[in-house]
Design a protein around this motif. Structure first.
Motif, PDB file in Angstrom:
ATOM      1  N   ARG A 116     100.629  22.654 103.718  1.00  0.00           N
ATOM      2  CA  ARG A 116      99.826  20.557 104.667  1.00  0.00           C
ATOM      3  C   ARG A 116      99.104  21.444 105.388  1.00  0.00           C
ATOM      4  N   ASN A 167     102.270  18.684 101.380  1.00  0.00           N
ATOM      5  CA  ASN A 167     102.448  18.049 102.517  1.00  0.00           C
ATOM      6  C   ASN A 167     101.495  17.577 103.625  1.00  0.00           C
ATOM      7  N   GLU A 213     101.989  15.113 106.221  1.00  0.00           N
ATOM      8  CA  GLU A 213     102.316  15.125 107.842  1.00  0.00           C
ATOM      9  C   GLU A 213     101.472  14.273 108.139  1.00  0.00           C
ATOM     10  N   GLY A 227     105.863  13.476 103.434  1.00  0.00           N
ATOM     11  CA  GLY A 227     105.472  12.738 105.001  1.00  0.00           C
ATOM     12  C   GLY A 227     103.665  11.954 105.143  1.00  0.00           C
ATOM     13  N   LYS A 253     101.556   9.610 105.483  1.00  0.00           N
ATOM     14  CA  LYS A 253     101.246   8.542 106.180  1.00  0.00           C
ATOM     15  C   LYS A 253     101.067   7.367 106.178  1.00  0.00           C
ATOM     16  N   LEU A 293     109.870  11.908 102.739  1.00  0.00           N
ATOM     17  CA  LEU A 293     109.384  11.858 103.662  1.00  0.00           C
ATOM     18  C   LEU A 293     109.702  12.806 104.647  1.00  0.00           C
ATOM     19  N   ASP A 294     110.264  14.216 104.190  1.00  0.00           N
ATOM     20  CA  ASP A 294     110.005  15.683 104.623  1.00  0.00           C
ATOM     21  C   ASP A 294     110.476  16.069 104.092  1.00  0.00           C
TER      22      ASP A 294
END
Length: 583
Positions: free
Chosen positions: A454, A488, A490, A521, A523, A546-547
């Motif tokens: 992440r 990741n 996000e 994720g 945007k 998406l996740d």
């Protein structure tokens, strides 16, 4: 509506309530009483004749009242800005007082132009590059320089002025034996009066009380015959029109000082305005409009023989506490100052310099921040070092270098943090679909075939190398070969062209080493960049999720069944002992 946006007076004057008149009148009177001794003392601090301090609180107050978005901010000379003026212009070694004076009004004009243009081009955010530790370190050191520098007037000593603390100490040490005891007693009494007046009630004008008592004592006890230094003849009447010099060499020499004063003055004013606005919900503070208002106030100050002005904490607080509801209070203050210039300047003939020094020392004594470095040492070492570096540079190398070094340090810290975004390697919380940082949680489920990364922040030219090195470090720490990287995104706020091109390179290198990639994720703005650079096709639409839970489920279904049975899908992560349960 457009005029109301830029002329704040059109917002509050048409809706003025008669019930506000008493509070505005009272506050205007009290602030004017404060401004008389403060203005004269700060003019002296700036290296000017004290009368210029009164000139600086006439037209500038009116201009700010018309344009400023704050309704309680009291504009005028300030200790910090006055010291910057004095230190900056002295460093240019003007030939005589006349040259010094023209440098000063030119500096005020330049500060005004810079602030006005910053407001016009909506650059109010620039002040954010002055971090709080830098501002506190700078102001604390500057306050010490101001305070110790005024001891020459408090003790009637004769040594050169300086904005280097070591030079002030040398001057004090070499002349301390020449202390004039009567002058010292008058100065110390002035400090005590000012301090105790504030404790009795914040609205009591301690500075004015000290000024009046000082004048009365010197006048009726004949203390000038005992060696007490006084102002002497103070010019009477309104200031004449003054124009700055436009000589290129002078403008070039003054530019660094003007930039410094523009930023420091705005930072000081805006922070004060925001603090007071927190207690009033009937208007909003606009940073860019404040820049325009302060810029015009400084331009007007240069036109009336004044010097750079800014919002003052003590007088703004008193203005608010005394009942000011609108800028009419400032208009009333300016009117009273004008009356003082026309009718009452002769009364300042016997004002002792020691009292003006007392006003300055009392004003700056509360600026030195002793608590912040202790708190920062325990809570944020980086900010502690920023505070200390700015403090020491300002104290030993001068105020201008101090604030410039502080700004550079702040910018370097921003760049450093931006180039090293927070990154986390994730694992699944057993029995859930939640994923957390494996360095902050124990016993997370880790699939040994893949790394879930992440990134918290943008991916751009300044940090792509750091991100790559971190991922490679985590790959090297695994005991077996990695087959998959989950990226990741996000918390990725943006992706620039360098980031996109670098991501293409990573994908190529990883796949050459039999490592695949999933994007999770992303945007909307980040997906737009992926589309523009054809990265969706490169990565594969079936590799965009998406996740993290969906991506992991998809990956597990496509794993080789024999490999999965042989090694088992998960191993419990227990190497990390930190049990702080924070995401």
């Amino acid at each position: 509506m457009h005029l109301k946006k830029h002329f704040a007076i059109l917002q509050w004057l048409p809706n003025y309530k008669r019930s506000n008149l008493l509070g505005d009148t009272s506050a205007g009177l009290i602030v004017a009483i404060m401004l008389v001794p403060q203005g004269m003392a700060y003019a002296m601090l700036a290296g000017l004749n004290p009368i210029h301090g009164l000139y600086a609180v006439t037209l500038p107050l009116l201009v700010y009242a018309i344009l400023g978005s704050s309704r309680q901010l009291a504009v005028g000379p300030g200790a910090m800005i006055s010291l910057l003026v004095g230190a900056g212009i002295s460093s240019l070694s003007p030939e005589n007082y006349s040259a010094y004076f023209y440098y000063t009004i030119t500096l005020a004009f330049m500060v005004g132009i810079i602030q006005f243009l910053m407001g016009l081009f909506r650059l109010g955010f620039v002040v954010n590059f002055l971090s709080q530790p830098v501002i506190k370190g700078f102001t604390s050191a500057a306050a010490l320089i101001i305070g110790f520098g005024q001891l020459k007037h408090l003790l009637k000593l004769n040594f050169p002025s300086s904005n280097h603390i070591q030079n002030i100490f040398i001057g004090l040490a070499s002349t301390i034996g020449q202390t004039h005891l009567l002058t010292m007693c008058i100065g110390l009494a002035g400090i005590l009066i000012i301090k105790f007046a504030k404790k009795i009630h914040p609205a009591i004008p301690g500075s004015l009380v000290a000024v009046i008592l000082g004048i009365v004592l010197v006048r009726f006890l004949g203390l000038t015959d005992e060696g007490v230094m006084v102002l002497g003849e103070v010019p009477k009447g309104l200031p004449g029109l003054s124009l700055p010099t436009f000589e290129l060499t002078t403008l070039t020499n003054l530019f660094p000082i003007a930039i410094t004063i523009s930023l420091v003055g705005f930072a000081e004013s805006f922070s004060i305005a925001k603090t007071i606005n927190a207690r009033h919900k009937n208007y909003l503070i606009n940073a860019n409009q404040e820049l325009i208002a302060l810029g015009m106030a400084n331009i007007s100050s240069s036109m009336v023989r004044g010097f750079p002005v800014t919002g003052g904490l003590s007088r703004s607080a008193v203005n608010d506490q005394s009942g000011a509801k609108t800028p009419l209070a400032s208009i009333i203050s300016a009117g009273i100052i004008v009356m003082t210039l026309v009718f009452f300047t002769s009364y300042f003939f016997y004002l002792p310099y020691a009292i003006l020094a007392a006003v300055i020392i009392a004003a700056v004594s509360g600026i030195v921040d002793w608590k912040s470095p202790i708190e920062l040492w325990h809570k944020d070492r980086k900010d502690f070092y920023m505070f200390t570096a700015t403090f020491l540079v300002t104290l030993t190398m001068g105020i201008v270098l101090g604030i410039l070094s502080g700004m550079i340090l702040s910018l370097m810290l921003v760049i450093y943090k931006a180039s090293r975004p927070h990154m986390a390697q994730l694992g699944r919380v057993p029995g859930t679909n939640n994923f957390r940082n494996i360095q902050r949680f124990n016993d997370l489920e880790i699939n040994q075939d893949l790394i879930i990364v992440r990134i918290d922040g943008p991916i751009y030219f300044a940090n792509v190398d750091f991100i790559n090195e971190k991922i490679n470090q985590w790959r090297a720490e695994r005991s077996n070969a990695i087959k998959m990287i989950f990226l990741n995104m996000e918390s990725v706020t943006s992706l620039d062209s360098t980031g996109a091109l670098t991501l293409q390179t990573w994908i190529k290198d990883w796949r050459n080493n039999d490592i695949d990639l999933y994007i999770i994720g992303a945007k909307g703005p980040v997906r737009d960049v992926l589309v523009k650079w054809q990265l969706i096709e490169t990565i594969g639409e079936d590799h965009i999720f998406l996740d993290t839970h969906t991506a992991l489920t998809y990956y597990e279904k496509n794993m080789d069944a024999k490999s999965l049975q042989k090694m088992g899908p998960y191993a419990l992560q227990s190497n990390f002992k930190n049990k702080k349960h924070r995401p």
